[in-house]
Design a protein around this motif. Structure first.
Motif, PDB file in Angstrom:
ATOM      1  N   GLN A 251      14.551  19.317  -7.673  1.00 22.50           N
ATOM      2  CA  GLN A 251      13.792  18.951  -8.869  1.00 22.50           C
ATOM      3  C   GLN A 251      14.714  18.726 -10.062  1.00 22.50           C
ATOM      4  N   GLY A 252      15.741  19.580 -10.184  1.00 20.18           N
ATOM      5  CA  GLY A 252      16.693  19.435 -11.280  1.00 20.18           C
ATOM      6  C   GLY A 252      17.437  18.122 -11.219  1.00 20.18           C
ATOM      7  N   TYR A 253      17.894  17.757 -10.022  1.00 20.94           N
ATOM      8  CA  TYR A 253      18.633  16.510  -9.889  1.00 20.94           C
ATOM      9  C   TYR A 253      17.712  15.296 -10.048  1.00 20.94           C
ATOM     10  N   VAL A 254      16.470  15.407  -9.624  1.00 19.24           N
ATOM     11  CA  VAL A 254      15.523  14.311  -9.840  1.00 19.24           C
ATOM     12  C   VAL A 254      15.316  14.089 -11.334  1.00 19.24           C
ATOM     13  N   ASN A 255      15.173  15.179 -12.085  1.00 16.83           N
ATOM     14  CA  ASN A 255      15.028  15.054 -13.544  1.00 16.83           C
ATOM     15  C   ASN A 255      16.285  14.452 -14.167  1.00 16.83           C
ATOM     16  N   VAL A 267      26.817  10.300 -11.834  1.00 16.65           N
ATOM     17  CA  VAL A 267      25.671  11.221 -11.790  1.00 16.65           C
ATOM     18  C   VAL A 267      24.769  10.881 -10.608  1.00 16.65           C
ATOM     19  N   LEU A 268      24.606   9.594 -10.340  1.00 16.17           N
ATOM     20  CA  LEU A 268      23.757   9.154  -9.228  1.00 16.17           C
ATOM     21  C   LEU A 268      24.304   9.651  -7.898  1.00 16.17           C
ATOM     22  N   ASP A 269      25.627   9.465  -7.669  1.00 13.18           N
ATOM     23  CA  ASP A 269      26.240   9.908  -6.414  1.00 13.18           C
ATOM     24  C   ASP A 269      26.151  11.425  -6.259  1.00 13.18           C
ATOM     25  N   GLU A 270      26.434  12.152  -7.337  1.00  8.98           N
ATOM     26  CA  GLU A 270      26.372  13.616  -7.272  1.00  8.98           C
ATOM     27  C   GLU A 270      24.950  14.093  -6.960  1.00  8.98           C
ATOM     28  N   GLN A 273      24.003  13.297  -3.264  1.00 12.20           N
ATOM     29  CA  GLN A 273      24.690  14.194  -2.332  1.00 12.20           C
ATOM     30  C   GLN A 273      24.068  15.580  -2.357  1.00 12.20           C
ATOM     31  N   SER A 274      23.779  16.097  -3.528  1.00 16.08           N
ATOM     32  CA  SER A 274      23.185  17.433  -3.642  1.00 16.08           C
ATOM     33  C   SER A 274      21.785  17.461  -3.028  1.00 16.08           C
ATOM     34  N   ILE A 275      21.009  16.388  -3.295  1.00 22.17           N
ATOM     35  CA  ILE A 275      19.666  16.322  -2.714  1.00 22.17           C
ATOM     36  C   ILE A 275      19.744  16.271  -1.189  1.00 22.17           C
ATOM     37  N   LYS A 276      20.700  15.505  -0.647  1.00 18.67           N
ATOM     38  CA  LYS A 276      20.872  15.435   0.800  1.00 18.67           C
ATOM     39  C   LYS A 276      21.248  16.802   1.375  1.00 18.67           C
TER      40      LYS A 276
END
Length: 454
Positions: A251-255, A267-270, A273-276
C-alpha cells in the motif's frame, strides 16, 4: 395406529427420571404379579394335596372299620372322625350307611357366599370285599374353607401389590433423581461453558463410576477445545500480523507511485521490485497455509515410491553447501536404506530443518547429519551449533508462527511456518519429530519415519 404412535412419542418426550421410574415400576409390577400367581398356585396345590391326603386317611380308617366290624352300623361315626366329609357305604342292593354331612348345613348357611357346584371337590369311590360281600365306599368333600382362604390370600396379595407399586413409583422418582444428580450438574456446567469461557470444568467425584468417567472425558474434551480455540485465536492473530506487514508495504509503494512514481523511473523500479518481493512472500505464506490446511483435513496425498534415503540426503547436503558456503554441513553417519515413502515430502522436511539450523547458526558454524537404520524405522538427527532454544520454548517450536523471543526478528526471514510444515509432513508419513536444545550450544532435531510407508 396414530394413537399408538402418539403414546410412543409421549413416552419418548418424557424426562429420563420419569422413564426410569416407569420402567422400574413396570418391571416390579410384572415381578409382583408373577410372584403372586406362583404363590397362589403353590398354596392351592398344597391345600388340595393335603385334602387328598386327609381323605385317604379317612378312607383307610373306614376300610379298617368295615373289615373289623360286621355288620356296619352308625357306631362308625363315633369311632372315626368324618368331619364335613360326606360318607356313603352301599352294596349292590341298597345304601347301608350314609351320614347327613355338615355340608347340608353349610350349604344353607353359606348359600349367599358359595355355590357348591362351583366349589372344588375331593372325592374317593372304591369297592372292598369283606367275607364275600362287596361294599362301595364313597367319600366326598367340598373345599369351602380352602376356597375362602385362597380368596383372602388373593385379596391380601392384590393389596400388597398395589402398595408395592406405589412404593416403587415413589422410591423410583427419588432414586432416579439422586442417581441422575451428577448428570444434572454436568448439564448445568455445560450450559455455563461458552466459546469465550472454556476455563470451567465439571466437578469429578471420588467414586470411580460411569458418571465420573463421563465427567473426566468431558473435561478432557473441553480442555482440548480450549487449547484448540487458543491456538486458533493465536493462529488468526499471527496470520493477520504476517499479512499486515506486506500489505502495508504494498500500500505504501502504491501511494508512492501514485504521488511521484509515475514520472520517476528510479522510484518506479524500486516500488515494482518491492511489490514483487512482498507479493512473493504472501504467495509463499498462502501456499504454506494451504498445505497445513490439507494436512489438518487429511487431504494430503502421499506419492509413495522406492528410493535410497542415503542418496537423497547426499543430494540435499550438496545443494545446501552450494547455497550456504559460510557454514560447515556434514554427516557422521549415512547408512544405506531403501525406503518406500513420499520422496518429495521427506526431502522437503530435510530442507526445512537444515535451512532452519543454518538460519540460527552463526557463519562458520557446523550442521551435522546422522542417519541410521532401526528395525522398521529410519532415524535422522540434524545437529547444529547455533544459538539454541530455551527449555520453555521447546514444546512450542513446531506450532504455527511460533518463534522463540531471541529469534523473533525479521532479520532471520521466514514466516514461522517451516517447522510446523515439517511436523505436518512427518505426521502424514506416520513418523515422529522432536527437538533437544541448550541455549548457546545448539539444537538437535530428530526424525523417525517408517521405512515402508503406511
Amino acid at each position: 395406529m396414530r394413537l399408538k404412535m402418539s403414546k410412543v412419542n409421549i413416552f419418548k418426550n418424557k424426562r429420563i427420571s420419569v422413564k426410569l421410574t416407569l420402567i422400574y415400576a413396570i418391571i416390579l409390577s410384572l415381578i409382583l404379579i408373577v410372584i403372586s400367581t406362583i404363590t397362589t398356585w403353590m398354596v392351592e396345590h398344597i391345600l388340595w394335596q393335603k385334602a387328598e391326603e386327609e381323605m385317604k386317611k379317612t378312607y383307610d380308617s373306614v376300610e379298617v372299620y368295615i373289615k373289623n366290624k360286621n355288620p356296619i352300623d352308625n357306631n362308625l361315626f363315633k369311632s372315626i372322625y368324618i368331619g364335613d366329609t360326606y360318607l356313603r357305604i352301599s352294596n349292590k342292593d341298597k345304601v347301608i350307611l350314609e351320614n347327613k354331612r355338615d355340608n347340608e348345613f353349610n350349604k344353607k348357611e353359606n348359600e349367599e357366599l358359595y355355590n357348591l357346584e362351583e366349589l372344588p371337590v375331593v372325592y374317593m369311590n372304591k369297592d372292598i370285599e369283606v367275607e364275600g360281600n362287596v361294599y362301595s365306599i364313597l367319600l366326598e368333600r367340598y373345599l369351602e374353607d380352602e376356597e375362602e382362604f385362597l380368596e383372602v390370600l388373593d385379596d391380601n396379595l392384590y393389596f400388597m401389590n398395589i402398595i408395592g407399586i406405589i412404593v416403587a413409583v415413589i422410591s423410583g422418582f427419588y432414586l432416579s433423581k439422586k442417581i441422575l444428580l451428577p448428570i444434572k450438574k454436568i448439564t448445568n456446567t455445560a450450559k455455563d461453558i461458552s466459546i469465550n469461557d472454556l476455563s470451567m470444568r465439571i466437578e469429578v467425584g471420588e467414586v470411580d463410576d460411569e458418571l465420573n468417567e463421563l465427567a473426566r472425558m468431558l473435561n478432557d474434551m473441553i480442555a482440548r477445545l480450549e487449547e484448540s480455540f487458543v491456538r486458533q485465536k493465536q493462529f488468526t492473530s499471527d496470520v493477520s500480523h504476517e499479512l499486515r506487514t506486506p500489505i502495508s508495504v504494498i500500500q505504501g509503494y502504491v501511494n508512492l507511485l501514485d504521488r511521484w512514481g509515475k514520472n520517476d523511473k528510479e522510484v518506479l523500479d524500486e516500488s515494482i521490485q518491492s511489490i514483487k518481493t512482498e507479493t512473493e512472500s504472501m504467495k509463499v505464506l498462502l501456499e504454506q497455509l494451504l498445505f497445513l490446511s490439507r494436512a489438518d483435513n487429511d487431504n494430503y496425498v502421499l506419492n509413495n515410491e522406492k528410493f535410497w534415503l542415503n542418496e537423497l540426503i547426499d543430494n540435499v547436503v550438496k545443494e545446501t553447501r552450494l547455497m550456504h558456503r559460510n557454514h560447515n554441513i556434514e554427516y557422521i553417519m549415512n547408512e544405506k536404506v531403501l525406503m518406500y515413502a513420499d520422496k518429495n515430502s521427506i526431502k522437503q522436511v530435510l530442507r526445512i530443518i537444515i535451512d532452519n539450523s543454518i538460519k540460527f547458526t552463526e557463519s562458520g558454524g557446523f550442521i551435522t547429519i546422522k542417519s541410521q537404520k532401526l528395525i522398521n524405522y529410519v532415524k535422522i538427527n540434524i545437529v547444529d551449533t547455533g544459538i539454541g532454544i530455551p527449555n520453555e520454548d521447546i514444546p512450542y517450536i513446531f506450532d504455527r508462527f511460533y518463534r522463540s523471543d531471541k529469534s523473533r526478528t525479521k532479520s532471520t526471514g521466514g514466516t514461522g511456518l517451516g517447522l510446523a510444515i515439517a511436523k505436518g509432513i512427518v505426521d502424514v508419513n506416520k513418523g515422529m519429530i522432536w527437538a533437544e536444545s541448550e541455549v548457546g550450544k545448539g539444537t538437535t532435531i530428530s526424525i523417525k519415519v517408517p521405512i515402508k510407508g503406511i
